[in-house]
Design an enzyme around this catalytic site. Structure first.
Site, PDB file in Angstrom:
ATOM      1  CG  ASP A 135      -0.320   0.214   2.511  1.00  0.00           C
ATOM      2  OD1 ASP A 135       0.923   0.182   2.573  1.00  0.00           O
ATOM      3  OD2 ASP A 135      -1.036   0.411   3.505  1.00  0.00           O
ATOM      4  CB  CYS A 189     -23.194  -3.631   3.240  1.00  0.00           C
ATOM      5  SG  CYS A 189     -21.395  -3.579   3.154  1.00  0.00           S
ATOM      6  CB  CYS A 192     -25.636  -4.368   7.642  1.00  0.00           C
ATOM      7  SG  CYS A 192     -24.527  -4.279   9.074  1.00  0.00           S
ATOM      8  CB  CYS A 195     -19.119  -0.213   9.469  1.00  0.00           C
ATOM      9  SG  CYS A 195     -19.965   0.204   7.920  1.00  0.00           S
ATOM     10  CB  CYS A 199     -17.712   5.798  12.815  1.00  0.00           C
ATOM     11  SG  CYS A 199     -16.360   6.992  12.602  1.00  0.00           S
ATOM     12  CB  CYS A 215     -10.796   8.413   9.754  1.00  0.00           C
ATOM     13  SG  CYS A 215     -10.300   6.702  10.008  1.00  0.00           S
ATOM     14  CB  CYS A 242      -9.987   3.537  15.101  1.00  0.00           C
ATOM     15  SG  CYS A 242     -11.681   3.316  15.725  1.00  0.00           S
ATOM     16  CB  CYS A 245     -15.744   1.069  10.985  1.00  0.00           C
ATOM     17  SG  CYS A 245     -14.124   1.063  10.175  1.00  0.00           S
ATOM     18  CB  CYS A 249     -17.947  -6.046   9.650  1.00  0.00           C
ATOM     19  SG  CYS A 249     -18.522  -6.741   8.079  1.00  0.00           S
TER      20      CYS A 249
END
Length: 352
Positions: A135, A189, A192, A195, A199, A215, A242, A245, A249
């Site tokens: 990444d 999703c 739902c 998440c 937050c 965030c 964190c 979220c 799930c």
């Protein structure tokens, strides 16, 4: 056709040997909407201080923008599914919470080593050109992984896998080979909204949209200056990243910790670190404690800032000496955070 199919099967089998839990293939142009969404996100300023996102947007918007010769993308995922509840320390004020992904070995190093090994094998087998990415490169890993069938981008914008839930590190191999794509995995999703509801800082202005400036992962990792006061109390005792979220799930019920790569097994000293011990670290001590961890990348001063915010939120007067010891710190951001924490600990009912 059979030969091409055999090569694709062999690629995923070799990937599994190297520690990858998920493997899929997509055409290089399989995520045509990703570039436009990236530019919209940047135009709204939701990347905050992550200037590098804008500076290399032309490379990031599509695989061909980075490497015109690419024809296929092999998307790969390594599981870091936790054995323990990521939210277990939420009410433990004297200890800091470190995101699950950072409690073990640095995934950049682990993933890059495995990607290079897979790339060498593929080049020998098929005689192709290729490039490997984790990444740190301008690559849209999540849309490409969705196109390759590893999962789908959830309402929290992270990838969600049927088999591995929200706990996958993603990497990619760009290649000149014209491989047959595996296709999307399906799933989604539905209604739902767990998440977004979980937050603490309301970082999701709408489903499938993230404002990084709100965030906690951004605030504790990417942001270099003072953390805005409006978010400090809501950060709680999170000192690096964190998981909220991700942790809530429902798809995580299928994610088995046994599938996690052993390199990401949590280090005992990083699962529930005491704030007092962390606040006592100088630069050398910080480097020693976080050697081999992705946390080392943010440096001692940013970690002190984060720990001071957590100390100020702790309600633990016993942390006051540790906080006051940093009132004269050489770094102005650390000094300001120490003053804030002292005020919170001495006047907990006053304004933060």
């Amino acid at each position: 056709m059979q030969q091409s199919k055999s090569l694709e099967t062999a690629i995923c089998e070799k990937a599994a040997e190297l520690g990858f839990a998920a493997c899929g293939i997509a055409r290089a142009d399989a995520a045509p909407l990703a570039g436009g969404r990236l530019h919209e996100w940047l135009a709204e300023g939701r990347h905050g201080d992550m200037i590098w996102m804008a500076e290399r947007a032309h490379h990031r918007e599509s695989p061909a923008g980075l490497w015109p010769e690419v024809r296929s993308v092999i998307s790969l995922g390594m599981s870091y599914a936790p054995a323990a509840d990521p939210l277990a320390l939420a009410e433990t004020g004297e200890r800091g919470r470190i995101s699950v992904y950072a409690q073990g070995a640095d995934y950049h190093d682990v993933m890059k080593k495995a990607l290079k090994a897979l790339g060498r094998w593929l080049a020998q087998e098929a005689g192709c050109d290729l490039k490997v990415f984790v990444d740190t490169a301008p690559v849209m890993e999540k849309p490409l992984a969705e196109a390759a069938g590893l999962g789908w981008q959830g309402k929290h914008t992270n990838l969600v896998s049927r088999e591995h839930g929200s706990w996958l590190f993603l990497g990619a191999i760009y290649t000149t080979l014209a491989l047959a794509p595996t296709g999307p995995s399906g799933g989604g999703c539905g209604s739902c909204d767990a998440c977004r509801t979980a937050c603490p800082t309301d970082a999701f202005p709408a489903p499938y949209q993230l404002d990084a400036r709100r965030c906690i992962s951004y605030l504790t990792i990417e942001l270099k200056g003072p953390i805005p006061e409006e978010f400090r109390e809501r950060i709680g005792n999170r000192i690096y990243g964190c998981d909220d979220c991700l942790a809530v799930c429902p798809w995580n019920k299928f994610a088995a910790a046994a599938a996690a790569n052993l390199a990401f097994a949590p280090r005992a000293e990083l699962t529930a670190p005491e704030l007092a011990e962390l606040l006592a670290l100088d630069d050398a001590g910080f480097r020693h404690v976080f050697s081999g961890s992705p946390i080392k990348r943010i440096g001692r001063d940013r970690m002190m800032r984060n720990c001071l915010i957590a100390a100020g939120n702790s309600g633990e007067p016993a942390l006051l000496p540790s906080v006051e010891a940093l009132l004269d710190d050489p770094d102005p951001v650390v000094r300001e955070a120490a003053e804030w924490a002292r005020e919170r600990l001495t006047s907990p009912r006053g304004s933060p």
